[in-house]
Motif scaffolding. Structure first.
Motif, PDB file in Angstrom:
ATOM      1  N   GLY A 192       0.802  -1.217   0.000  1.00 43.14           N
ATOM      2  CA  GLY A 192       0.000   0.000   0.000  1.00 43.14           C
ATOM      3  C   GLY A 192       0.830   1.260   0.000  1.00 43.14           C
ATOM      4  N   GLY A 193       2.157   1.126  -0.113  1.00 35.34           N
ATOM      5  CA  GLY A 193       3.045   2.277  -0.099  1.00 35.34           C
ATOM      6  C   GLY A 193       3.412   2.748  -1.491  1.00 35.34           C
ATOM      7  N   PRO A 194       4.355   3.683  -1.581  1.00 27.40           N
ATOM      8  CA  PRO A 194       4.709   4.258  -2.881  1.00 27.40           C
ATOM      9  C   PRO A 194       5.609   3.341  -3.706  1.00 27.40           C
ATOM     10  CG  PRO A 194       5.956   5.311  -1.121  1.00 27.40           C
ATOM     11  CD  PRO A 194       4.994   4.387  -0.461  1.00 27.40           C
ATOM     12  N   ASP A 195       5.646   3.632  -4.981  1.00 30.98           N
ATOM     13  CA  ASP A 195       6.444   2.892  -5.949  1.00 30.98           C
ATOM     14  C   ASP A 195       7.522   3.830  -6.495  1.00 30.98           C
ATOM     15  OD1 ASP A 195       7.517   1.570  -8.115  1.00 30.98           O
ATOM     16  OD2 ASP A 195       5.624   1.309  -9.183  1.00 30.98           O
ATOM     17  N   PHE A 196       8.789   3.536  -6.150  1.00 31.06           N
ATOM     18  CA  PHE A 196       9.913   4.366  -6.598  1.00 31.06           C
ATOM     19  C   PHE A 196      10.719   3.680  -7.690  1.00 31.06           C
ATOM     20  CE2 PHE A 196       9.554   5.495  -1.935  1.00 31.06           C
ATOM     21  CZ  PHE A 196       8.910   6.702  -2.143  1.00 31.06           C
ATOM     22  N   ALA A 197      10.125   2.694  -8.356  1.00 26.35           N
ATOM     23  CA  ALA A 197      10.862   1.959  -9.375  1.00 26.35           C
ATOM     24  C   ALA A 197      11.361   2.871 -10.493  1.00 26.35           C
ATOM     25  CB  ALA A 197       9.998   0.843  -9.959  1.00 26.35           C
ATOM     26  N   GLY A 198      10.654   3.975 -10.741  1.00 22.20           N
ATOM     27  CA  GLY A 198      11.052   4.901 -11.788  1.00 22.20           C
ATOM     28  C   GLY A 198      11.945   6.040 -11.315  1.00 22.20           C
ATOM     29  N   ILE A 199      12.357   5.996 -10.059  1.00 16.52           N
ATOM     30  CA  ILE A 199      13.196   7.064  -9.498  1.00 16.52           C
ATOM     31  C   ILE A 199      14.643   6.586  -9.455  1.00 16.52           C
ATOM     32  CG2 ILE A 199      13.676   8.466  -7.446  1.00 16.52           C
ATOM     33  CD1 ILE A 199      11.124   9.268  -8.899  1.00 16.52           C
TER      34      ILE A 199
END
Length: 342
Positions: A192-199
């Motif tokens: 349910g948390g954020p997705d930083f795969a693109g950072i």
């Protein structure tokens, strides 16, 4: 915390090239250390508003001295239980008297009033809360830190890296100028948390705030395949572990917590080779006392924790990568007075 690869969580937009920080030429390549300065709790139990302490803060001066003696400043990101404990505040005041270290903010939503929400895994990510609730918690915490330490904090990290679509705008409105909530190349959307795969690892502007992601690199013979291969492996049981043990592909974050020192040293080489200008290191404050986190269970683990830092700092010194404080990062970033946050 597991990576699920699901798009269910908040996904911050990948920064435009124009938003990347153009560091001054004389800035060089630097490293920073941010410490999640927080309460102790049972990492194996569900999150709770009760049953935590701050006794590990007493061990911070000895740990801090090991860095200060080598001219390394640290930013202590303080959460509500620490900021409202007079004994913990006294310890931290003494530490930041070195003149370069600083007090920042870390928001653990489940122990930070006001308490309008239930304690659930999803609500532990403050960015998931209604904007007015996230703002109210941030106001209470910022005021507590300002009152305790005599100055308004300028650096922030969301507990569990739990930012949401309103977070950076809320920070900017309250005078924050540096955020370190994004953990490059990690995805918490399965919880349910954020997705930083693109950072990635490069610092960038988000309006008047500089975003400094926690540094994470891919190492191994197949590191050129990077994120795409790593996420594909996540769909096959145990595949990531097999590839890591075979020296083919590993994801390495710059932390002594569960990251072997040889891997960290290789990650430093990769990050520097990729042109990362600020290497962002992190750990949890209870790890400086045995038995408070799963990373430092006993005296032997604590000794290994200090050896990790000795080896890593030695490697940074060998490479001419100098330490930098959070205030120096803010100054060098030359942030605009105001700009829209996407």
């Amino acid at each position: 915390m597991a990576d699920a690869g699901s798009p269910a969580g908040y996904r911050p937009p990948t920064p435009d090239a124009a938003d990347l920080i153009a560091w001054p030429e004389d800035f060089g390549t630097r490293f920073a250390i941010f410490v999640d300065t927080e309460e102790e709790f049972d990492w194996n139990a569900p999150l709770s508003r009760e049953g935590h302490g701050t006794s590990a803060i007493a061990a911070l001066p000895d740990a801090h001295r090991r860095f200060a003696d080598r001219g390394i400043p640290i930013t202590y990101l303080v959460d509500y239980p620490v900021a409202t404990d007079p004994r913990a505040v006294d310890v931290l005041r003494g530490i930041v008297a070195d003149g370069r270290s600083a007090i920042g903010t870390q928001l653990h939503a489940w122990v930070n009033p006001p308490f309008f929400e239930e304690v659930t895994p999803a609500n532990s990510f403050a960015g998931n809360l209604p904007e007015e609730v996230e703002a109210a918690k941030l106001d209470v915490l910022t005021e507590a830190i300002t009152e305790a330490f005599g100055a308004a904090p300028r650096a922030f990290r969301a507990g569990r890296y739990g930012i949401g679509p309103a977070t950076l705008r809320l920070l900017a409105a309250r005078g924050y100028r540096l955020d370190s909530s994004m953990r490059a190349r990690y995805d918490y959307s399965g919880e349910g948390g954020p997705d930083f795969a693109g950072i990635g690892n490069a610092a960038f502007r988000a309006g008047p705030v500089v975003e400094l992601p926690l540094t994470t690199v891919f190492t191994g013979a197949l590191r050129g395949s990077g994120a795409g291969l790593y996420w594909a492996l996540g769909k096959v049981p145990k595949a990531r572990g097999v590839f890591a043990r075979a020296g083919l592909l590993s994801r390495i974050a710059l932390t002594p917590e569960d990251m072997p020192v040889a891997d960290a040293i290789e990650a430093i080489a990769v990050a520097a080779g990729e042109g990362v200008r600020v290497l962002n290191f992190s750990f949890h404050s209870p790890s400086v006392a045995p038995g408070m986190t799963p990373y430092v269970r006993d005296a032997a683990d604590l000794a290994a924790f200090h050896r990790w830092w000795d080896a890593v700092i030695g490697e940074l010194e060998r490479r001419g990568i100098a330490p930098v404080s959070s205030d120096e990062i803010i100054a060098a970033a030359v942030l605009p007075a105001s700009a829209p946050i996407r």
